[in-house]
Design a protein around this motif. Structure first.
Motif, PDB file in Angstrom:
ATOM      1  N   VAL A 113       0.833  -1.202   0.000  1.00 22.29           N
ATOM      2  CA  VAL A 113       0.000   0.000   0.000  1.00 22.29           C
ATOM      3  C   VAL A 113       0.872   1.257   0.000  1.00 22.29           C
ATOM      4  CG1 VAL A 113      -1.691   1.327   1.320  1.00 22.29           C
ATOM      5  CG2 VAL A 113      -1.939  -1.146   1.108  1.00 22.29           C
ATOM      6  N   SER A 114       1.948   1.238   0.787  1.00 22.40           N
ATOM      7  CA  SER A 114       2.842   2.397   0.852  1.00 22.40           C
ATOM      8  C   SER A 114       3.469   2.679  -0.508  1.00 22.40           C
ATOM      9  CB  SER A 114       3.943   2.163   1.894  1.00 22.40           C
ATOM     10  OG  SER A 114       3.384   2.004   3.184  1.00 22.40           O
TER      11      SER A 114
ATOM     12  N   LEU B 215      -6.795   4.469   5.489  1.00 19.31           N
ATOM     13  CA  LEU B 215      -7.262   3.329   4.702  1.00 19.31           C
ATOM     14  C   LEU B 215      -7.566   2.162   5.639  1.00 19.31           C
ATOM     15  CD1 LEU B 215      -4.694   3.424   1.762  1.00 19.31           C
ATOM     16  CD2 LEU B 215      -7.042   4.259   1.746  1.00 19.31           C
ATOM     17  N   PRO B 216      -8.569   1.366   5.312  1.00 15.84           N
ATOM     18  CA  PRO B 216      -8.864   0.192   6.144  1.00 15.84           C
ATOM     19  C   PRO B 216      -7.716  -0.807   6.085  1.00 15.84           C
ATOM     20  CG  PRO B 216     -10.669   0.684   4.617  1.00 15.84           C
ATOM     21  CD  PRO B 216      -9.502   1.492   4.185  1.00 15.84           C
ATOM     22  N   LYS B 217      -7.409  -1.430   7.199  1.00 21.11           N
ATOM     23  CA  LYS B 217      -6.385  -2.474   7.190  1.00 21.11           C
ATOM     24  C   LYS B 217      -6.779  -3.595   6.238  1.00 21.11           C
ATOM     25  CE  LYS B 217      -3.777  -5.563  10.225  1.00 21.11           C
ATOM     26  NZ  LYS B 217      -2.481  -5.097   9.704  1.00 21.11           N
ATOM     27  N   ALA B 218      -8.090  -3.822   6.109  1.00 19.84           N
ATOM     28  CA  ALA B 218      -8.587  -4.887   5.233  1.00 19.84           C
ATOM     29  C   ALA B 218      -8.424  -4.570   3.757  1.00 19.84           C
ATOM     30  CB  ALA B 218     -10.066  -5.158   5.536  1.00 19.84           C
ATOM     31  N   ILE B 219      -7.864  -3.396   3.436  1.00 19.13           N
ATOM     32  CA  ILE B 219      -7.671  -3.048   2.026  1.00 19.13           C
ATOM     33  C   ILE B 219      -6.669  -3.985   1.361  1.00 19.13           C
ATOM     34  CG2 ILE B 219      -5.732  -1.450   2.240  1.00 19.13           C
ATOM     35  CD1 ILE B 219      -8.032   0.120   0.265  1.00 19.13           C
ATOM     36  N   SER B 220      -5.966  -4.748   2.169  1.00 17.01           N
ATOM     37  CA  SER B 220      -4.994  -5.710   1.620  1.00 17.01           C
ATOM     38  C   SER B 220      -5.671  -6.748   0.728  1.00 17.01           C
ATOM     39  CB  SER B 220      -4.243  -6.405   2.758  1.00 17.01           C
ATOM     40  OG  SER B 220      -5.153  -7.068   3.628  1.00 17.01           O
ATOM     41  N   ILE B 221      -6.998  -6.908   0.850  1.00 12.11           N
ATOM     42  CA  ILE B 221      -7.703  -7.862  -0.011  1.00 12.11           C
ATOM     43  C   ILE B 221      -7.954  -7.282  -1.394  1.00 12.11           C
ATOM     44  CG2 ILE B 221      -8.816  -8.974   1.965  1.00 12.11           C
ATOM     45  CD1 ILE B 221     -11.341  -7.445   1.358  1.00 12.11           C
ATOM     46  N   PHE B 222      -7.733  -5.985  -1.579  1.00 14.66           N
ATOM     47  CA  PHE B 222      -7.916  -5.341  -2.880  1.00 14.66           C
ATOM     48  C   PHE B 222      -6.706  -5.638  -3.772  1.00 14.66           C
ATOM     49  CE2 PHE B 222     -11.101  -1.626  -2.152  1.00 14.66           C
ATOM     50  CZ  PHE B 222     -11.955  -2.478  -1.469  1.00 14.66           C
ATOM     51  N   SER B 223      -6.928  -5.574  -5.077  1.00 17.20           N
ATOM     52  CA  SER B 223      -5.825  -5.702  -6.031  1.00 17.20           C
ATOM     53  C   SER B 223      -5.043  -4.389  -6.071  1.00 17.20           C
ATOM     54  CB  SER B 223      -6.361  -6.021  -7.428  1.00 17.20           C
ATOM     55  OG  SER B 223      -7.038  -4.888  -7.966  1.00 17.20           O
ATOM     56  N   ASP B 224      -3.883  -4.420  -6.725  1.00 13.88           N
ATOM     57  CA  ASP B 224      -3.075  -3.203  -6.851  1.00 13.88           C
ATOM     58  C   ASP B 224      -3.860  -2.092  -7.547  1.00 13.88           C
ATOM     59  OD1 ASP B 224      -1.089  -4.634  -5.655  1.00 13.88           O
ATOM     60  OD2 ASP B 224       0.332  -4.537  -7.334  1.00 13.88           O
TER      61      ASP B 224
ATOM     62  N   GLU C  40      -7.101  -1.702  -7.739  1.00 16.70           N
ATOM     63  CA  GLU C  40      -8.197  -1.234  -6.885  1.00 16.70           C
ATOM     64  C   GLU C  40      -7.678  -0.295  -5.804  1.00 16.70           C
ATOM     65  OE1 GLU C  40     -10.943  -5.261  -7.487  1.00 16.70           O
ATOM     66  OE2 GLU C  40      -9.668  -5.034  -5.718  1.00 16.70           O
ATOM     67  N   ILE C  41      -6.532  -0.633  -5.227  1.00  9.29           N
ATOM     68  CA  ILE C  41      -5.927   0.239  -4.217  1.00  9.29           C
ATOM     69  C   ILE C  41      -5.490   1.551  -4.861  1.00  9.29           C
ATOM     70  CG2 ILE C  41      -3.977   0.518  -2.632  1.00  9.29           C
ATOM     71  CD1 ILE C  41      -4.084  -2.498  -2.156  1.00  9.29           C
ATOM     72  N   THR C  42      -4.913   1.463  -6.055  1.00  9.67           N
ATOM     73  CA  THR C  42      -4.482   2.665  -6.767  1.00  9.67           C
ATOM     74  C   THR C  42      -5.654   3.613  -6.994  1.00  9.67           C
ATOM     75  OG1 THR C  42      -2.679   1.506  -7.901  1.00  9.67           O
ATOM     76  CG2 THR C  42      -3.482   3.536  -8.918  1.00  9.67           C
ATOM     77  N   GLY C  43      -6.783   3.066  -7.472  1.00  5.37           N
ATOM     78  CA  GLY C  43      -7.951   3.898  -7.727  1.00  5.37           C
ATOM     79  C   GLY C  43      -8.498   4.535  -6.466  1.00  5.37           C
ATOM     80  N   LEU C  44      -8.530   3.763  -5.389  1.00  6.88           N
ATOM     81  CA  LEU C  44      -9.053   4.282  -4.127  1.00  6.88           C
ATOM     82  C   LEU C  44      -8.169   5.401  -3.591  1.00  6.88           C
ATOM     83  CD1 LEU C  44     -11.031   4.207  -1.792  1.00  6.88           C
ATOM     84  CD2 LEU C  44      -9.718   2.329  -0.794  1.00  6.88           C
ATOM     85  N   ILE C  45      -6.859   5.176  -3.597  1.00 10.70           N
ATOM     86  CA  ILE C  45      -5.940   6.201  -3.100  1.00 10.70           C
ATOM     87  C   ILE C  45      -6.005   7.451  -3.973  1.00 10.70           C
ATOM     88  CG2 ILE C  45      -3.497   6.785  -2.799  1.00 10.70           C
ATOM     89  CD1 ILE C  45      -3.019   3.957  -1.809  1.00 10.70           C
ATOM     90  N   ALA C  46      -6.054   7.268  -5.296  1.00 10.86           N
ATOM     91  CA  ALA C  46      -6.122   8.416  -6.206  1.00 10.86           C
ATOM     92  C   ALA C  46      -7.375   9.249  -5.927  1.00 10.86           C
ATOM     93  CB  ALA C  46      -6.102   7.946  -7.655  1.00 10.86           C
ATOM     94  N   HIS C  47      -8.504   8.558  -5.696  1.00  9.86           N
ATOM     95  CA  HIS C  47      -9.741   9.278  -5.393  1.00  9.86           C
ATOM     96  C   HIS C  47      -9.587  10.099  -4.116  1.00  9.86           C
ATOM     97  CE1 HIS C  47     -14.048  10.063  -4.755  1.00  9.86           C
ATOM     98  NE2 HIS C  47     -13.786   9.767  -3.489  1.00  9.86           N
ATOM     99  N   GLU C  48      -9.039   9.504  -3.080  1.00 17.62           N
ATOM    100  CA  GLU C  48      -8.903  10.218  -1.807  1.00 17.62           C
ATOM    101  C   GLU C  48      -7.939  11.386  -1.935  1.00 17.62           C
ATOM    102  OE1 GLU C  48     -10.895   9.802   0.515  1.00 17.62           O
ATOM    103  OE2 GLU C  48     -11.779   7.873  -0.024  1.00 17.62           O
ATOM    104  N   ILE C  49      -6.829  11.186  -2.630  1.00 17.85           N
ATOM    105  CA  ILE C  49      -5.869  12.274  -2.818  1.00 17.85           C
ATOM    106  C   ILE C  49      -6.506  13.412  -3.617  1.00 17.85           C
ATOM    107  CG2 ILE C  49      -3.682  12.936  -3.909  1.00 17.85           C
ATOM    108  CD1 ILE C  49      -3.356  11.315  -1.350  1.00 17.85           C
ATOM    109  N   ALA C  50      -7.367  13.063  -4.585  1.00 14.19           N
ATOM    110  CA  ALA C  50      -8.026  14.085  -5.401  1.00 14.19           C
ATOM    111  C   ALA C  50      -8.947  14.969  -4.571  1.00 14.19           C
ATOM    112  CB  ALA C  50      -8.803  13.421  -6.539  1.00 14.19           C
ATOM    113  N   HIS C  51      -9.384  14.479  -3.423  1.00 11.95           N
ATOM    114  CA  HIS C  51     -10.227  15.298  -2.543  1.00 11.95           C
ATOM    115  C   HIS C  51      -9.493  16.535  -2.040  1.00 11.95           C
ATOM    116  CE1 HIS C  51     -14.176  13.602  -1.915  1.00 11.95           C
ATOM    117  NE2 HIS C  51     -13.683  12.376  -1.840  1.00 11.95           N
ATOM    118  N   THR C  52      -8.172  16.527  -2.084  1.00  8.19           N
ATOM    119  CA  THR C  52      -7.423  17.681  -1.584  1.00  8.19           C
ATOM    120  C   THR C  52      -7.361  18.803  -2.608  1.00  8.19           C
ATOM    121  OG1 THR C  52      -5.245  16.877  -2.354  1.00  8.19           O
ATOM    122  CG2 THR C  52      -6.009  16.119  -0.199  1.00  8.19           C
ATOM    123  N   LYS C  53      -7.860  18.541  -3.799  1.00  3.55           N
ATOM    124  CA  LYS C  53      -7.922  19.583  -4.826  1.00  3.55           C
ATOM    125  C   LYS C  53      -9.217  20.366  -4.644  1.00  3.55           C
ATOM    126  CE  LYS C  53      -5.511  19.431  -8.218  1.00  3.55           C
ATOM    127  NZ  LYS C  53      -4.250  20.110  -8.606  1.00  3.55           N
TER     128      LYS C  53
END
Length: 217
Positions: A81-82, A125-134, A136-149
């Motif tokens: 995730v990091s 991020l939920p600890k359970a996000i480890s069940i997501f694919s790379d 899926e994690i990329t999309g989720l993180i990108a969405h959250e980071i985009a909130h800062t715009k």
């Protein structure tokens, strides 16, 4: 995240470059092999140096001890995730903000300002996000980071969609859709009061991105 002494990386890289040209031996096969191995080490060291520069340039902050809405948050130690987190920050081109990467046992992904002047944010991020694919994690993180715009920090499904569109510019709309579908699959993990509203919002955003069924005012 811990700091790395750039002088050590530079010294190691310089040593590798120098050694690449110091192959004076009689055995041509051995010399070639040593040269190839040294060359590969030099490339790896250079990539490490670039990674350190990228992390330092983007700006990272420690995870706060307490964030509203969460019973407990802590520093994320998930290397996968990091790594994705650093990659998304790089793709976003954001250099005027700092980010903390946190994890929680609760299934509530979100990003929150932790400075008064809105230049430092905590991504939880939920600890359970480890069940997501790379992806899926990329999309989720990108969405959250985009909130800062601006003006994406607060709002309903329209703001969420605008945030998706911003994130899609960084990682592609297909990746965002994958993240939305993965989140929808696990909507029952969310707090009960968020499930119905979340399900409706997620499906709306998926339809909007896949079929273009939206209007941005």
């Amino acid at each position: 995240m811990g700091q790395v002494d750039g002088r050590l990386i530079l010294a190691a890289t310089t040593t590798g470059v120098m050694n690449a040209g110091l192959c004076f031996c009689g055995n041509a096969t051995y010399c070639t092999r040593r040269h190839e191995e040294t060359h590969m080490r030099t490339i790896l060291l250079a990539l490490t140096f670039l990674c350190v520069v990228t992390v330092a340039h983007a700006g990272f902050a420690p995870c706060p001890e307490k964030i509203e809405f969460y019973k407990q948050v802590r520093e994320s130690n998930d290397e996968r995730v990091s790594g994705i987190f650093v990659e998304v920050i790089g793709k976003s081109g954001i250099t005027d903000k700092k980010f903390a990467l946190c994890e929680s046992d609760e299934f509530i992904p979100g990003i929150f300002p932790i400075s008064r002047n809105l230049d430092t944010f905590a991504l939880v991020l939920p600890k359970a996000i480890s069940i997501f694919s790379d992806d899926e994690i990329t999309g989720l993180i990108a969405h959250e980071i985009a909130h800062t715009k601006k003006p994406f920090l607060n709002g309903g499904k329209t703001v969420e969609l605008m945030t998706d569109l911003q994130a899609a510019e960084w990682v592609g709309s297909e990746t965002i859709v994958m993240a939305l579908r993965a989140t929808l699959r696990h909507i029952n993990r969310f707090p009960k009061w968020q499930q119905d509203l979340g399900r409706h919002s997620l499906q709306y955003r998926i339809n909007a991105l896949v079929y273009g069924l939206y209007e941005v005012y």
